[in-house]
Design a protein around this motif. Structure first.
Motif, mmCIF file in Angstrom:
data_model
loop_
_atom_site.group_PDB
_atom_site.id
_atom_site.type_symbol
_atom_site.label_atom_id
_atom_site.label_comp_id
_atom_site.label_asym_id
_atom_site.label_seq_id
_atom_site.Cartn_x
_atom_site.Cartn_y
_atom_site.Cartn_z
ATOM 1 N N ILE A 4 0.860 -1.187 0.000
ATOM 2 C CA ILE A 4 0.000 0.000 0.000
ATOM 3 C C ILE A 4 0.896 1.237 0.000
ATOM 4 O O ILE A 4 1.767 1.394 0.861
ATOM 5 N N ARG A 5 0.708 2.100 -0.995
ATOM 6 C CA ARG A 5 1.435 3.360 -0.990
ATOM 7 C C ARG A 5 0.868 4.282 0.089
ATOM 8 O O ARG A 5 -0.327 4.238 0.382
ATOM 9 N N GLU A 9 -6.559 4.435 -3.712
ATOM 10 C CA GLU A 9 -6.632 3.490 -4.832
ATOM 11 C C GLU A 9 -6.012 2.146 -4.470
ATOM 12 O O GLU A 9 -6.533 1.090 -4.835
ATOM 13 N N ASP A 10 -4.883 2.164 -3.744
ATOM 14 C CA ASP A 10 -4.228 0.908 -3.362
ATOM 15 C C ASP A 10 -5.065 0.130 -2.345
ATOM 16 O O ASP A 10 -5.185 -1.093 -2.423
ATOM 17 N N VAL A 11 -5.627 0.851 -1.371
ATOM 18 C CA VAL A 11 -6.473 0.194 -0.364
ATOM 19 C C VAL A 11 -7.688 -0.434 -1.038
ATOM 20 O O VAL A 11 -8.048 -1.585 -0.769
ATOM 21 N N VAL A 16 -8.532 -3.205 5.418
ATOM 22 C CA VAL A 16 -7.237 -2.996 4.768
ATOM 23 C C VAL A 16 -6.648 -1.662 5.209
ATOM 24 O O VAL A 16 -5.459 -1.556 5.523
ATOM 25 N N TRP A 17 -7.499 -0.621 5.263
ATOM 26 C CA TRP A 17 -7.029 0.705 5.631
ATOM 27 C C TRP A 17 -6.453 0.708 7.049
ATOM 28 O O TRP A 17 -5.405 1.292 7.302
ATOM 29 N N GLU A 18 -7.121 0.028 7.966
ATOM 30 C CA GLU A 18 -6.666 0.024 9.356
ATOM 31 C C GLU A 18 -5.321 -0.682 9.504
ATOM 32 O O GLU A 18 -4.465 -0.246 10.272
ATOM 33 N N GLU A 19 -5.124 -1.793 8.774
ATOM 34 C CA GLU A 19 -3.825 -2.466 8.886
ATOM 35 C C GLU A 19 -2.724 -1.589 8.302
ATOM 36 O O GLU A 19 -1.627 -1.491 8.865
ATOM 37 N N ALA A 20 -3.011 -0.916 7.170
ATOM 38 C CA ALA A 20 -2.016 -0.025 6.583
ATOM 39 C C ALA A 20 -1.676 1.096 7.559
ATOM 40 O O ALA A 20 -0.499 1.461 7.736
ATOM 41 N N ALA A 21 -2.703 1.648 8.227
ATOM 42 C CA ALA A 21 -2.475 2.723 9.194
ATOM 43 C C ALA A 21 -1.618 2.239 10.357
ATOM 44 O O ALA A 21 -0.740 2.964 10.855
ATOM 45 N N GLN A 22 -1.849 1.002 10.820
ATOM 46 C CA GLN A 22 -1.052 0.446 11.911
ATOM 47 C C GLN A 22 0.411 0.270 11.490
ATOM 48 O O GLN A 22 1.329 0.529 12.276
#
Length: 445
Positions: free
Chosen positions: A394-395, A412-414, A428-434
């Motif tokens: 994820i960018r 777009e990546d999420v 997906v967004w929450e894992e990327a944020a973590q």
């Protein structure tokens, strides 16, 4: 940012670049097995340890039907003579592609069962297409080889379709190009920087006579690339090396401030007064000064009131203005004259494009006039990073300056990863944020 720095103090050749990148790979054995199973006729790669001026490194020995070759010989048509097959002037007395040492001018009788054939750029492209490599790698490899073909056509003064590569040299160069492209794919650097390129000096003897250094094809490929001659006699940068650097390098200059994770050294076998090698550094860079400074400047704001366009038409106009390059476009609901419901349209653009966007607004909307304001602006310096999640990379959009830092996963990546994994967007967004938070915590520590 994950950055790869390429040091070209002794030029660059395809095999030396591949050797240096090879040293950075985690699975070196797997890389060689992959390259040797591609199906390139008669081609074999072997990583050999060596030294130059006391510095240890790797020499990637590339053989074709058991013989080590040099650059892909090229000419226009088939009337040229083959002294080592190099119609483009690379039948060298000194180091050339692989080891900067090939001084042989043998005519290649090739008793090992394959004759001297020629291949056009189209044939090479089809060969690369058929290799068992990721599509991304093949696209890069074809682009590099296309650049070499164009340089050869320019050097010979002939149409691109008339360029023919000597088969053995071409196979050798395809191995170098695909090897470098595959190694780049595995290393996944987000930014690639190279030093100014040392091309060598003097002349080099080829089948057509004596040519100056850099050779015409190399000089053509290095257009726009910082390079210099120096006192070292001989050709240090080959066409393959030049094409790979021009293709991959995002910038040329000194080594940036970076926390190095590894150093790779690709060496040649010819001895010079200085170490004959290409070095590559892989690590994380942070432009601290730019990050702290942020930025300020001037911007134009174009505004108009609209009360006679349908929502669909106004939305289309906004999309078009963004496509034209507006920095931002937005509307705010309002009550116009005579009590009509309408919208206030605002378009932001660079000050030098003010008149251009005034014309676009007048053409795309129903307004007969608009207001323009010049505004001072302060902004955070933008950037882009990447985090790895169980659903894919994820960018991450970054913005920093004035002691402030913002990060946000790229929508777009999420969305793509959520669709492919059939999971909710928020998951997906929450894992990327973590992952971003963990990376920030490690950096602060």
């Amino acid at each position: 940012m994950r950055t790869l720095y390429i040091e070209c103090n002794m030029g660059a050749a395809g095999d030396m670049l591949m050797s240096a990148l090879y040293e950075l790979l985690e699975d070196q054995k797997g890389f060689l097995e992959k390259m040797n199973s591609l199906g390139l006729p008669g081609v074999n790669l072997k990583a050999e340890r060596g030294k130059t001026c006391g510095i240890a490194g790797t020499h990637m020995k590339v053989t074709v039907y058991g013989e080590e070759e040099t650059e892909p010989s090229a000419g226009c048509g088939h009337s040229h003579e083959h002294e080592h097959g190099h119609g483009h002037g690379h039948d060298h007395e000194h180091s050339h592609e692989h080891d900067h040492e090939h001084s042989h001018e043998h005519a290649h009788t090739h008793a090992h069962g394959h004759g001297h054939h020629h291949a056009t750029p189209g044939h090479i492209g089809a060969l690369i297409d058929g290799l068992n490599l990721p599509d991304e790698v093949k696209c890069h490899a074809k682009a590099v080889y296309d650049a070499i073909a164009q340089a050869e056509a320019h050097a010979h003064g002939c149409p691109l379709g008339d360029v023919h590569f000597h088969e053995v040299g071409a196979l050798d160069a395809v191995a170098d190009v695909t090897g470098v492209c595959y190694a780049m794919y595995l290393l996944k650097a987000q930014r690639i920087i190279a030093s100014p390129v040392h091309v060598g000096s003097g002349t080099v003897r080829c089948a057509h006579g004596v040519m100056p250094v850099p050779a015409p094809a190399t000089a053509y490929l290095l257009q726009g690339v910082p390079s210099y001659g120096g006192e070292v006699k001989g050709e240090l940068c080959t066409p393959t090396g030049a094409a790979l650097l021009a293709h991959y390098a995002d910038a040329f200059g000194p080594m940036p401030m970076m926390k190095s994770e590894g150093v790779g050294i690709g060496i040649g076998t010819k001895e010079f007064d200085q170490a004959n090698c290409v070095r590559v550094f892989l690590g994380e860079t942070v432009d601290i000064e730019e990050k702290d400074k942020g930025g300020n400047g001037e911007i134009s704001e174009l505004v108009c009131n609209i009360d006679d366009m349908t929502p669909e038409a106004l939305a289309f106009a906004c999309e078009r203005l963004l496509e034209f390059g507006a920095l931002d476009v937005y509307t705010v609901a309002g009550t116009m004259k005579k009590g009509r419901a309408g919208h206030v349209l605002t378009v932001l653009c660079e000050t030098d494009k003010e008149e251009t966007f005034a014309r676009h607004i007048l053409a795309e909307t129903t307004t007969n006039g608009l207001r323009v304001r010049r505004c001072e602006k302060y902004f955070l310096t933008p950037g882009m990073e990447t985090v790895q999640t169980k659903w894919g990379d994820i960018r991450v959009k970054t913005a920093a300056g004035y002691g402030v830092a913002h990060t946000k996963p790229e929508y777009e990546d999420v969305a793509r990863c959520a669709r492919e994994a059939a999971v909710p967007y928020r998951k997906v967004w929450e894992e990327a944020a973590q992952k971003i938070e963990r990376a920030d915590g490690q950096e602060e520590a």
